[in-house]
Write an enzyme that holds these catalytic residues in place. Structure first.
Site, PDB file in Angstrom:
ATOM      1  N   ARG A  52      36.156  63.830  33.009  1.00 34.32           N
ATOM      2  CA  ARG A  52      36.233  62.494  32.418  1.00 34.32           C
ATOM      3  C   ARG A  52      36.382  61.475  33.538  1.00 34.32           C
ATOM      4  O   ARG A  52      36.597  61.831  34.693  1.00 34.32           O
ATOM      5  CB  ARG A  52      37.396  62.410  31.415  1.00 34.32           C
ATOM      6  CG  ARG A  52      38.669  62.998  32.001  1.00 34.32           C
ATOM      7  CD  ARG A  52      39.898  62.317  31.599  1.00 34.32           C
ATOM      8  NE  ARG A  52      39.925  60.935  31.963  1.00 34.32           N
ATOM      9  CZ  ARG A  52      40.174  60.486  33.207  1.00 34.32           C
ATOM     10  NH1 ARG A  52      40.400  61.306  34.223  1.00 34.32           N
ATOM     11  NH2 ARG A  52      40.200  59.187  33.444  1.00 34.32           N
ATOM     12  N   GLY A  53      36.309  60.183  33.137  1.00 29.40           N
ATOM     13  CA  GLY A  53      36.282  59.131  34.146  1.00 29.40           C
ATOM     14  C   GLY A  53      34.810  58.849  34.419  1.00 29.40           C
ATOM     15  O   GLY A  53      34.023  59.783  34.642  1.00 29.40           O
ATOM     16  N   ASP A 243      34.425  51.346  32.715  1.00 24.13           N
ATOM     17  CA  ASP A 243      33.385  52.267  32.235  1.00 24.13           C
ATOM     18  C   ASP A 243      32.014  51.624  32.155  1.00 24.13           C
ATOM     19  O   ASP A 243      30.993  52.301  32.231  1.00 24.13           O
ATOM     20  CB  ASP A 243      33.770  52.839  30.872  1.00 24.13           C
ATOM     21  CG  ASP A 243      34.842  53.895  31.041  1.00 24.13           C
ATOM     22  OD1 ASP A 243      36.030  53.519  31.138  1.00 24.13           O
ATOM     23  OD2 ASP A 243      34.494  55.082  31.143  1.00 24.13           O
ATOM     24  N   ASN A 253      36.908  49.338  29.411  1.00 20.93           N
ATOM     25  CA  ASN A 253      37.721  50.388  30.034  1.00 20.93           C
ATOM     26  C   ASN A 253      38.584  50.989  28.928  1.00 20.93           C
ATOM     27  O   ASN A 253      38.520  50.574  27.759  1.00 20.93           O
ATOM     28  CB  ASN A 253      38.566  49.808  31.168  1.00 20.93           C
ATOM     29  CG  ASN A 253      39.204  50.889  32.016  1.00 20.93           C
ATOM     30  OD1 ASN A 253      38.548  51.851  32.404  1.00 20.93           O
ATOM     31  ND2 ASN A 253      40.508  50.782  32.278  1.00 20.93           N
TER      32      ASN A 253
HETATM   33  O1  MRU Z   1      38.112  58.529  28.224  1.00 19.66           O
HETATM   34  P1  MRU Z   1      38.214  58.607  29.712  1.00 19.66           P
HETATM   35  O2  MRU Z   1      39.442  59.328  30.171  1.00 19.66           O
HETATM   36  O3  MRU Z   1      36.957  59.136  30.347  1.00 19.66           O
HETATM   37  O4  MRU Z   1      38.354  57.090  30.170  1.00 19.66           O
HETATM   38  C1  MRU Z   1      38.441  56.823  31.543  1.00 19.66           C
HETATM   39  C2  MRU Z   1      38.632  55.394  31.862  1.00 19.66           C
HETATM   40  O5  MRU Z   1      38.704  54.543  31.016  1.00 19.66           O
HETATM   41  C3  MRU Z   1      38.636  55.056  33.342  1.00 19.66           C
HETATM   42  O6  MRU Z   1      39.490  53.989  33.590  1.00 19.66           O
HETATM   43  C4  MRU Z   1      37.215  54.694  33.777  1.00 19.66           C
HETATM   44  O7  MRU Z   1      36.319  55.683  33.387  1.00 19.66           O
HETATM   45  C5  MRU Z   1      37.113  54.492  35.241  1.00 19.66           C
HETATM   46  S1  MRU Z   1      37.345  55.992  36.144  1.00 19.66           S
HETATM   47  C6  MRU Z   1      37.176  55.638  37.790  1.00 19.66           C
END
Ligand code: MRU
Length: 363
Positions: A52-53, A243, A253
């Site tokens: 994730r991220g 995101d 985000n």
């Molecule tokens: O649902 P997730 O855990 O994938 O969400 C992640 C985020 O919102 C992060 O802040 C974003 O992807 C940036 S990661 C460098």
């Protein structure tokens, strides 16, 4: 950046044709790697947030596409390219909000279109080359964002972050946690507040784990405590990831980010969003045009509890992201430099400079 414990963690490993991902759903309790053999494995890992991220899912999906594409055993170039595009479309459907996913997959398929390959074997080599370059470029981008971001921070600062935009959300170093690691190494003595980040607890399970492991002073708070630590004067800056950033600077985000930004404005605290250019989407005009992923209600009332924490059948609303209006964003930190308002003009100018270097812009 010299290595310390956390920075030796590699969330995505690709070696001798084998793709391993650190299963983030098992953290902080267990550090387990899972092997990805098929496109279905990859889709499932993205959908269930094992990886994730935004940047990490882009890098992982690029390798995932390669893993499936090498299975093609025909000899037709046209058929191979079509097969590859179908895998890309399938993987892109796993999560809609983070643009890095479709961006990385498009880079992969575009690399075939550009290379004028004469047989599928060449195409497979090209795909591997592209996946490795996406991986390497993400590490370099995170390091550059770390340096730019650190220039905005001072020793001893209190810093609040939401969700996890750290080492494991990227290929390495993180986006908004990169300056914290750099500063930590240089003796800045930051005090970090990590929002727990309901409902999937990325702040509690991942950010506090990462920072703690690296020896950074981190205090875990519930999301609804952010106003209290700000009012007490303990927060000098907010740093978050992104995101997808629209052309006007609105940034999607993790859910809860926009509330933190509004609070920061109220308390006069700068709010910095870390956005690699792979996360800037000039084809999306404003935040209203960003598709927000809706997830199952069980994540709110059941997933991390021994028994359900809500009456059976209760209605739920579980958007995974929200959009922070550009008016709340003090600066956008990219690997190419720091962007200030007006974002509509300045993001476009930044991306124009970058045009052609990554084959991304379609304007
Ligand atoms: O649902 P997730 O855990 O994938 O969400 C992640 C985020 O919102 C992060 O802040 C974003 O992807 C940036 S990661 C460098």
């Amino acid at each position: 950046m010299s290595t310390n414990n956390v920075l030796n963690i590699t969330p995505i490993k690709f070696d001798e044709g084998k793709l391993l991902l650190l299963d983030q759903t098992k953290l902080p309790g267990e550090e387990i790697y899972i092997e990805i053999d098929t496109k279905e494995d990859m889709w499932d890992a993205i959908y269930h947030l094992k990886v994730r991220g935004a940047p990490a899912i882009g890098v992982a999906a690029a390798y995932g596409l390669y893993i499936e594409a090498v299975k093609y055993d025909g000899s037709s170039v046209t058929e191979f390219i079509q097969y590859t595009k179908e895998i890309a479309d399938y993987l892109a459907s796993a999560r809609p909000t983070a643009v890095n996913l479709s961006w990385a997959l498009r880079k992969m398929t575009d690399s075939l279109d550009r290379a004028c390959i004469s047989n599928p074997k060449e195409g497979k080599e090209k795909l591997l080359e592209e996946a490795m370059s996406i991986h390497k470029e993400d590490i370099e981008a995170c390091l550059a964002m770390g340096e730019y971001g650190l220039s905005l921070l001072k020793p001893g600062m209190g810093i609040l972050t939401h969700c996890n935009a750290g080492t494991i959300a990227t290929a390495k170093y993180g986006t908004c946690l990169a300056p914290i690691y750099l500063g930590h190494e240089r003796g800045y003595g930051f005090k970090v507040f990590a929002d727990e980040t309901r409902p999937l607890l990325q702040g509690a399970r991942l950010t506090s784990w990462e920072l703690n492991k690296a020896g950074v002073d981190v205090t875990l708070i519930c999301d609804n405590m952010a106003a209290t630590v700000m009012k007490k004067g303990w927060v000098d800056a907010v740093v978050v990831g992104c995101d997808r950033m629209a052309a006007n600077g609105d940034g999607a985000n993790k859910i809860g980010t926009s509330a933190v930004a509004i609070l920061a404005k109220e308390y006069g605290i700068p709010f910095y969003m870390y956005v690699p250019t792979s996360t800037i989407d000039l084809n999306t005009e404003t935040g209203d045009d960003i598709e927000i992923e809706l997830r199952k209600g069980e994540e709110i009332y059941e997933m991390w509890y021994e028994k359900p924490m809500a009456p059976e059948g209760v209605k739920t609303f579980n958007p995974s992201f929200d959009v922070t209006d550009h008016k709340y964003i003090t600066a956008v930190i990219t690997e190419k430099g720091i962007v200030r308002p007006p974002y509509d003009l300045n993001l476009k100018a930044l991306m124009k400079e970058n045009e052609g270097k990554d084959g991304k812009l379609t304007e």
